[in-house]
Design a protein around this motif. Sequence first.
Motif, PDB file in Angstrom:
ATOM      1  N   LEU A 309       0.833  -1.211   0.000  1.00  0.00           N
ATOM      2  CA  LEU A 309       0.000   0.000   0.000  1.00  0.00           C
ATOM      3  C   LEU A 309       0.860   1.251   0.000  1.00  0.00           C
ATOM      4  O   LEU A 309       0.514   2.263  -0.610  1.00  0.00           O
ATOM      5  CB  LEU A 309      -0.958  -0.006   1.188  1.00  0.00           C
ATOM      6  N   GLY A 310       2.002   1.181   0.691  1.00  0.00           N
ATOM      7  CA  GLY A 310       2.920   2.314   0.679  1.00  0.00           C
ATOM      8  C   GLY A 310       3.511   2.541  -0.703  1.00  0.00           C
ATOM      9  O   GLY A 310       3.824   3.676  -1.082  1.00  0.00           O
ATOM     10  N   ALA A 311       3.669   1.461  -1.490  1.00  0.00           N
ATOM     11  CA  ALA A 311       4.177   1.608  -2.853  1.00  0.00           C
ATOM     12  C   ALA A 311       3.153   2.265  -3.764  1.00  0.00           C
ATOM     13  O   ALA A 311       3.514   2.893  -4.763  1.00  0.00           O
ATOM     14  CB  ALA A 311       4.564   0.235  -3.412  1.00  0.00           C
ATOM     15  N   LEU A 312       1.875   2.140  -3.409  1.00  0.00           N
ATOM     16  CA  LEU A 312       0.823   2.744  -4.226  1.00  0.00           C
ATOM     17  C   LEU A 312       0.739   4.254  -4.015  1.00  0.00           C
ATOM     18  O   LEU A 312       0.748   5.032  -4.970  1.00  0.00           O
ATOM     19  CB  LEU A 312      -0.529   2.096  -3.905  1.00  0.00           C
ATOM     20  N   VAL A 313       0.637   4.647  -2.769  1.00  0.00           N
ATOM     21  CA  VAL A 313       0.497   6.075  -2.430  1.00  0.00           C
ATOM     22  C   VAL A 313       1.493   6.384  -1.327  1.00  0.00           C
ATOM     23  O   VAL A 313       1.408   5.826  -0.238  1.00  0.00           O
ATOM     24  CB  VAL A 313      -0.935   6.416  -1.976  1.00  0.00           C
ATOM     25  N   ARG A 324       2.948   8.806  -9.241  1.00  0.00           N
ATOM     26  CA  ARG A 324       3.720   8.968 -10.485  1.00  0.00           C
ATOM     27  C   ARG A 324       2.832   8.785 -11.706  1.00  0.00           C
ATOM     28  O   ARG A 324       3.006   9.474 -12.722  1.00  0.00           O
ATOM     29  CB  ARG A 324       4.867   7.971 -10.510  1.00  0.00           C
ATOM     30  N   ALA A 325       1.869   7.870 -11.608  1.00  0.00           N
ATOM     31  CA  ALA A 325       0.945   7.670 -12.736  1.00  0.00           C
ATOM     32  C   ALA A 325       0.098   8.907 -12.971  1.00  0.00           C
ATOM     33  O   ALA A 325      -0.190   9.268 -14.120  1.00  0.00           O
ATOM     34  CB  ALA A 325       0.053   6.463 -12.462  1.00  0.00           C
ATOM     35  N   ARG A 326      -0.300   9.571 -11.896  1.00  0.00           N
ATOM     36  CA  ARG A 326      -1.082  10.799 -12.051  1.00  0.00           C
ATOM     37  C   ARG A 326      -0.253  11.895 -12.700  1.00  0.00           C
ATOM     38  O   ARG A 326      -0.731  12.643 -13.561  1.00  0.00           O
ATOM     39  CB  ARG A 326      -1.606  11.280 -10.696  1.00  0.00           C
ATOM     40  N   SER A 327       1.004  12.015 -12.295  1.00  0.00           N
ATOM     41  CA  SER A 327       1.877  13.030 -12.886  1.00  0.00           C
ATOM     42  C   SER A 327       2.154  12.738 -14.360  1.00  0.00           C
ATOM     43  O   SER A 327       2.295  13.656 -15.169  1.00  0.00           O
ATOM     44  CB  SER A 327       3.202  13.099 -12.120  1.00  0.00           C
ATOM     45  N   ALA A 328       2.229  11.452 -14.700  1.00  0.00           N
ATOM     46  CA  ALA A 328       2.529  11.074 -16.080  1.00  0.00           C
ATOM     47  C   ALA A 328       1.308  11.093 -16.984  1.00  0.00           C
ATOM     48  O   ALA A 328       1.455  11.106 -18.215  1.00  0.00           O
ATOM     49  CB  ALA A 328       3.153   9.673 -16.114  1.00  0.00           C
ATOM     50  N   SER A 337      -9.275   8.740 -13.442  1.00  0.00           N
ATOM     51  CA  SER A 337      -9.277   7.354 -12.951  1.00  0.00           C
ATOM     52  C   SER A 337      -8.221   7.167 -11.870  1.00  0.00           C
ATOM     53  O   SER A 337      -8.463   6.499 -10.856  1.00  0.00           O
ATOM     54  CB  SER A 337      -9.026   6.385 -14.104  1.00  0.00           C
ATOM     55  N   VAL A 338      -7.051   7.749 -12.077  1.00  0.00           N
ATOM     56  CA  VAL A 338      -5.986   7.635 -11.077  1.00  0.00           C
ATOM     57  C   VAL A 338      -6.385   8.346  -9.792  1.00  0.00           C
ATOM     58  O   VAL A 338      -6.122   7.847  -8.686  1.00  0.00           O
ATOM     59  CB  VAL A 338      -4.663   8.194 -11.632  1.00  0.00           C
ATOM     60  N   ASP A 339      -7.043   9.499  -9.897  1.00  0.00           N
ATOM     61  CA  ASP A 339      -7.528  10.206  -8.703  1.00  0.00           C
ATOM     62  C   ASP A 339      -8.514   9.339  -7.924  1.00  0.00           C
ATOM     63  O   ASP A 339      -8.466   9.277  -6.682  1.00  0.00           O
ATOM     64  CB  ASP A 339      -8.197  11.525  -9.102  1.00  0.00           C
ATOM     65  N   THR A 340      -9.408   8.672  -8.649  1.00  0.00           N
ATOM     66  CA  THR A 340     -10.361   7.763  -8.000  1.00  0.00           C
ATOM     67  C   THR A 340      -9.626   6.611  -7.326  1.00  0.00           C
ATOM     68  O   THR A 340      -9.988   6.207  -6.203  1.00  0.00           O
ATOM     69  CB  THR A 340     -11.349   7.214  -9.040  1.00  0.00           C
ATOM     70  N   ALA A 393      -8.087   2.204 -16.742  1.00  0.00           N
ATOM     71  CA  ALA A 393      -6.998   3.112 -17.110  1.00  0.00           C
ATOM     72  C   ALA A 393      -5.943   2.394 -17.945  1.00  0.00           C
ATOM     73  O   ALA A 393      -5.385   2.966 -18.890  1.00  0.00           O
ATOM     74  CB  ALA A 393      -6.372   3.706 -15.851  1.00  0.00           C
ATOM     75  N   ILE A 394      -5.657   1.140 -17.614  1.00  0.00           N
ATOM     76  CA  ILE A 394      -4.674   0.366 -18.387  1.00  0.00           C
ATOM     77  C   ILE A 394      -5.176   0.142 -19.806  1.00  0.00           C
ATOM     78  O   ILE A 394      -4.415   0.265 -20.776  1.00  0.00           O
ATOM     79  CB  ILE A 394      -4.384  -0.969 -17.691  1.00  0.00           C
ATOM     80  N   ARG A 395      -6.453  -0.176 -19.950  1.00  0.00           N
ATOM     81  CA  ARG A 395      -7.009  -0.376 -21.297  1.00  0.00           C
ATOM     82  C   ARG A 395      -6.916   0.905 -22.124  1.00  0.00           C
ATOM     83  O   ARG A 395      -6.575   0.873 -23.319  1.00  0.00           O
ATOM     84  CB  ARG A 395      -8.460  -0.843 -21.210  1.00  0.00           C
ATOM     85  N   ALA A 396      -7.211   2.038 -21.484  1.00  0.00           N
ATOM     86  CA  ALA A 396      -7.175   3.308 -22.211  1.00  0.00           C
ATOM     87  C   ALA A 396      -5.769   3.653 -22.676  1.00  0.00           C
ATOM     88  O   ALA A 396      -5.554   4.049 -23.830  1.00  0.00           O
ATOM     89  CB  ALA A 396      -7.733   4.424 -21.324  1.00  0.00           C
ATOM     90  N   THR A 397      -4.803   3.519 -21.793  1.00  0.00           N
ATOM     91  CA  THR A 397      -3.425   3.856 -22.169  1.00  0.00           C
ATOM     92  C   THR A 397      -2.837   2.830 -23.128  1.00  0.00           C
ATOM     93  O   THR A 397      -2.032   3.176 -23.998  1.00  0.00           O
ATOM     94  CB  THR A 397      -2.548   3.979 -20.915  1.00  0.00           C
ATOM     95  N   SER A 398      -3.226   1.583 -22.999  1.00  0.00           N
ATOM     96  CA  SER A 398      -2.765   0.558 -23.947  1.00  0.00           C
ATOM     97  C   SER A 398      -3.293   0.849 -25.347  1.00  0.00           C
ATOM     98  O   SER A 398      -2.580   0.648 -26.347  1.00  0.00           O
ATOM     99  CB  SER A 398      -3.225  -0.828 -23.503  1.00  0.00           C
ATOM    100  N   ALA A 399      -4.542   1.323 -25.425  1.00  0.00           N
ATOM    101  CA  ALA A 399      -5.119   1.663 -26.728  1.00  0.00           C
ATOM    102  C   ALA A 399      -4.346   2.802 -27.388  1.00  0.00           C
ATOM    103  O   ALA A 399      -4.118   2.791 -28.602  1.00  0.00           O
ATOM    104  CB  ALA A 399      -6.587   2.045 -26.563  1.00  0.00           C
ATOM    105  N   VAL A 400      -3.931   3.775 -26.580  1.00  0.00           N
ATOM    106  CA  VAL A 400      -3.134   4.883 -27.123  1.00  0.00           C
ATOM    107  C   VAL A 400      -1.796   4.374 -27.630  1.00  0.00           C
ATOM    108  O   VAL A 400      -1.330   4.766 -28.710  1.00  0.00           O
ATOM    109  CB  VAL A 400      -2.924   5.973 -26.052  1.00  0.00           C
TER     110      VAL A 400
END
Length: 442
Positions: A309-313, A324-328, A337-340, A393-400
């Motif tokens: 959990l510490g690795a997540l936030v 880092r995902a939110r910043s990227a 989605s990352v905020d949620t 979120a993974i599906r969306a970024t994978s599509a891009v």
Amino acid sequence: MALLTAPAHGSPPVRRGEVNRVTARIRSTPGRLVIVMLVLLLAGLLAGTAWVTGSSQRASAAGGARTGSSQLAVQAQELYRALSDADATAAIAFLSSGVEPADLRNRYQSDVSAATAALAAVANGGASDKAAIQQISAQLPVYTGLVETARSYNRQGYPVGSAYLREASGLMRGQLLPAAQRLYDRETTALKAERDDAASLPWLALLLGIGLVVGLIRAQQRLSRQTHRTFNAGLLAATLVAVVMVLWNGIGWAVVAAHIGAANRDGSRQVELLAKARIAALTARGDEALTLVARGSGASFEQDYVVQLGALVSGDHTSGLLDRARSAATDRAVRASVDTAITDVNAWLAVHKKLRAADDGGDFPGAVKLAIGGDPDSAATIFNRLDGVLAQAIRATSAVSDKRGAQAAGAFGGQTGGGVFLTIVLLAAIGVGYQQRIAEYR
């Protein structure tokens, strides 16, 4: 009596007059024109060959990244996710007394099937880490066998079932998941290498092309001074063709590099962060369940839960995977989605504290309810929501990533055939341009 000697065999000596005539011919104006023409023809052939060969190689790298290593990386990621989810689901299902809920059983079986399919796809797709594939292929049946044994004892109410489950989870975390991680790392590295090759600057072709343009311009200036004619139609056409070749090559490279950069920035880099976050969440979910399964001897699982959990936030809101995902994130929907997901992680931590308080206080049924219950504020509900958001979120970024990769491969369209055609036109124009002037001296 005179001695008769046979004449020496061999080629006759070269007469000085012939040498002088050849030298004079080379030094003459037509001779110098022929030499310059041959030099320009060679330069044009080299420039065209460098362009065609380079574009063909880079197109092959872009196509391979799109249909080869990219698909292998996706399958390797799915393999890791399915194995991790199977481990977490098996642990959660074990907390149910007797026969586990059908939805958890179905999810576990679906994960095993997905892992098997992904493993087959990676193996058939030509993945380079054969040792990892063999290791997973050999140990996955052992893992599922241990889980089935644990289920069998759990249905009968025997405590030994928890020992089998911990052994299965140890095999998964100590052997299967590390092998899957190595496989994923190897394929993502291959994907990055192919994309880098596709986006590499065609410096040789550009240098030869620019040198050819400069040479053609100088040649026309020299001809203009010699013949007192402003333009040579053949050389002018050759110069225009050479300029088109250089521009096409340079602009084509810039377009491909832009698409590759976007595929990495808006796609694969975010996919990697989000995939790691999802795996960390799945691992934490398994730790939470295994802590309860251990019934007082699961301190190591609880410690790992805190780590995951510490690795997540992170506390500084900058170094965690989701931070880092939110910043990227370059897309508003992905950032939302990352905020949620961050909100869900914080809510999960709050519920987990209640769960641990109940378990440590002797209220094991209450702790289990908080862990696997269907209430809106249970750990199960929050985790399922978190996992779904990350999957979206993974599906969306994978599509891009896939879209940009396809655009990069498409940007090479016509370059090979066009390069061959323009090279032939270029050489013909140079030849025609000089032959017109050379013929005037005959």
